[in-house]
Design an enzyme around this catalytic site. Structure first.
Site, PDB file in Angstrom:
ATOM      1  N   ILE A   1       0.839  -1.193   0.000  1.00  0.00           N
ATOM      2  CA  ILE A   1       0.000   0.000   0.000  1.00  0.00           C
ATOM      3  C   ILE A   1       0.876   1.246   0.000  1.00  0.00           C
ATOM      4  O   ILE A   1       1.780   1.383   0.825  1.00  0.00           O
ATOM      5  CB  ILE A   1      -0.921   0.040   1.244  1.00  0.00           C
ATOM      6  N   CYS A   2       0.590   2.129  -0.933  1.00  0.00           N
ATOM      7  CA  CYS A   2       1.231   3.445  -0.962  1.00  0.00           C
ATOM      8  C   CYS A   2       0.121   4.456  -1.261  1.00  0.00           C
ATOM      9  O   CYS A   2      -1.054   4.133  -1.126  1.00  0.00           O
ATOM     10  CB  CYS A   2       2.383   3.496  -1.967  1.00  0.00           C
ATOM     11  N   GLY A   3       0.484   5.652  -1.672  1.00  0.00           N
ATOM     12  CA  GLY A   3      -0.534   6.662  -1.941  1.00  0.00           C
ATOM     13  C   GLY A   3      -1.519   6.256  -3.025  1.00  0.00           C
ATOM     14  O   GLY A   3      -2.726   6.393  -2.867  1.00  0.00           O
TER      15      GLY A   3
END
Length: 152
Positions: free
Chosen positions: A66-68
């Site tokens: 998960i990132c932006g």
């Protein structure tokens, strides 16, 4: 599902913690490769690379990054030979990532989806398995191209 790796950068720690708790409530063993779980503060490429390699080495069955946006994590994870990572922002793409593409890694965007949708997406992905059939030939072709590049 015996073991899932999870990893997030600093833009996605809140969503990562929510998903980690969701998985643990399902009695799934979770190994955390996130920015906040390490003494040093690695960048998202480091997190994605380390997690994807752990899956390639058989330490975990699947992984969630998960990132932006989920984009960067997917790009990096897909650089690891043998790994198929799919960016998922709805339940249908999560299901098809598993059923059609045998993706071992799912990526999510914390700035793109909310907590309830994230739980639904993860649940769809967890409950889906590779169907084989006509998709087997396509996944095999992906591996063929990957091996032809890696052999050089």
């Amino acid at each position: 599902m015996s073991s899932i790796a999870i990893g997030a950068d600093d833009a996605a720690l809140e969503l990562k913690n929510l998903i980690k708790q969701f998985l643990q409530e399902k009695n799934i063993d979770v190994s955390d490769y996130s920015n906040d779980a390490q003494a040093e503060k690695p960048l998202y490429p480091d997190i994605a690379w380390t997690l994807a390699n752990a899956i390639r080495e058989g330490k975990h069955e699947r992984g969630i990054l998960i990132c932006g946006t989920g984009i960067g994590m997917a790009i990096v994870a897909n650089k690891v030979p043998g790994i198929r990572a799919a960016q998922c922002h709805d339940t249908y793409s999560a299901e098809r990532a598993r059923k059609s593409n045998n993706a071992q890694v799912m990526t999510l965007g914390a700035r793109v989806i909310g907590p309830e949708l994230a739980r639904s997406i993860v649940n769809s992905w967890l409950n889906s398995e590779f169907e084989g059939g006509g998709s087997s030939e396509k996944v095999d072709k992906i591996s063929y191209y990957e091996q032809s590049v890696c052999a050089k």
